[in-house]
Motif scaffolding. Sequence first.
Motif, PDB file in Angstrom:
ATOM      1  N   LYS A  31      42.594  40.538  29.017  1.00 33.03           N
ATOM      2  CA  LYS A  31      41.953  39.820  29.996  1.00 33.03           C
ATOM      3  C   LYS A  31      41.598  40.196  31.061  1.00 33.03           C
ATOM      4  O   LYS A  31      42.037  41.660  31.576  1.00 33.03           O
ATOM      5  N   SER A  34      40.123  39.994  37.423  1.00 36.73           N
ATOM      6  CA  SER A  34      39.610  38.745  37.881  1.00 36.73           C
ATOM      7  C   SER A  34      38.748  39.677  39.052  1.00 36.73           C
ATOM      8  O   SER A  34      38.968  40.781  39.893  1.00 36.73           O
ATOM      9  N   GLN A  35      36.722  39.780  38.895  1.00 37.97           N
ATOM     10  CA  GLN A  35      36.313  40.350  40.142  1.00 37.97           C
ATOM     11  C   GLN A  35      36.391  40.058  41.753  1.00 37.97           C
ATOM     12  O   GLN A  35      36.783  38.841  42.284  1.00 37.97           O
ATOM     13  N   ASP A  36      36.686  40.830  42.419  1.00 39.61           N
ATOM     14  CA  ASP A  36      36.540  40.995  43.383  1.00 39.61           C
ATOM     15  C   ASP A  36      34.702  40.690  44.115  1.00 39.61           C
ATOM     16  O   ASP A  36      33.862  41.632  44.306  1.00 39.61           O
ATOM     17  N   GLU A  37      34.686  39.327  45.276  1.00 39.24           N
ATOM     18  CA  GLU A  37      33.351  39.421  45.320  1.00 39.24           C
ATOM     19  C   GLU A  37      32.200  40.239  46.098  1.00 39.24           C
ATOM     20  O   GLU A  37      31.142  40.581  45.834  1.00 39.24           O
TER      21      GLU A  37
END
Length: 469
Positions: A31, A34-37
């Motif tokens: 996986k 998760s993307q960091d905005e």
Amino acid sequence: LLQDVQKHSVHTLVFRSLKRTHDMFVSDHAKGVSQDEESHKLKMGVKLKVEYGPVLHIPILKEGKDRVSHFPDGQQSDDPEYLITGTHAYPSGPGLALTADTKMHRNPSEAGVHSMALALPPSQASGTRNSALMRRAPTMPKPQWHPPWKLFRVISGHLGWVRSIAVEPGNQWFVTGSADRTIKIWDLASGKLKLSLTGHISTVRGVAVSSRSPYLFSCGEDKQVKCWDLEYNKVIRHYHGHLSAVYDLDLHPAIDVLVTCSRDASARVWDIRTKANVHTLTGHTNTVATVRCQAAEPQIITGSHDATIRLWDLIAGKTRATLTNHKKSVRTLVLHPRQYTFASGSADNIKQWRFPDGNFIQNLSGHNAIINTLAVNSDGVLVSGADNGTMHMWDWRTGYNFQRIHAAVQPGSLDSESGIFACVFDNSESRLITAEADKTIKVYKEDDMATEETHPVNWKPEILKRKRF
């Protein structure tokens, strides 16, 4: 020293197994993180600057505002007639005062030129290179009107299927090869038999008349390729090498070279004078059914029962390109006399292609039969002849099927004997000659009485995306 194995209840063991499984699969390494905005925004900002930097100073047209809501710098302009002056990269705008911004000329990058097409009014934008952004809506060209063709003469004389046909360059006579093992020469004007040549011991599958010498070439299912001298009506050369039936042959228009193709899955290039096998073109995995030569590259094109078409480099003797779009065996090829294009015929479709790389143009669908032969003339009339005796006439440019012919078999033949093996236009292109399974040769001509009023173009374009397959 044997220790008693501690006995657990099934309940406990199941829960332990579950816990072990859970620990094993809880961390999924496949996986992504998760993307960091914030970092994603930063990255996109840099990308925009780098890739679209040269065009960020261009304001947006009003009509384009709904398409592009804002530039990264937030520049907006309410003046839709804004045009950029400058040198070669931009078209100059009429009567726009030079300002400090427009005096400085920056040559845009490739991306800049494309974006330019968005920012300019449509009239100016057509000057920029045809970009993907400015694709015009596809238009369906109206087919050209062609007079219908009608049966003009039926010539009988062969005692077997007529398999091949060729017209001599002077347009005085034409030659046919048949399953009765003979080659017959017929007067084109009167349809009378001039000469019969015997020598093949099996069906004659291909004939060709040279425009460079008084020679006739023939090939057959007896693996033989013969060169006939028409001054003496005798065979003067044999070309040995094919391991199985020879299905087609063609002469090179510019050099003394003959190309034959065979059931042994190869095509062979012969030096006419020395009888040497210059190249053996291998690569097809099944019978090579048809071969065509031209002076421009690619000089040799073959179609095969392995459902592929190959374009060959004659000098190297290697494949330049393989076209795999057909699903069924390719039995016939035809080159357009004026354009740099060709067509291939198969049981699934007739396809048109563009030289030199074999780019697909369009499908001509609707002739639902095994297509044995194709012929095309300078007016753009394409004829396809099929195994079931039907013949369809097409407009080359638009693929419109303007006529369908199914001629009656000659008296005494069975209906199942209707089949067209070969067709060719004579050199004046006013006659179409077909070789048929009812042992006849049929000659067609254009209907002189037909007009656009009596035979209107019944054209209903299907607005469909042209399929490649």
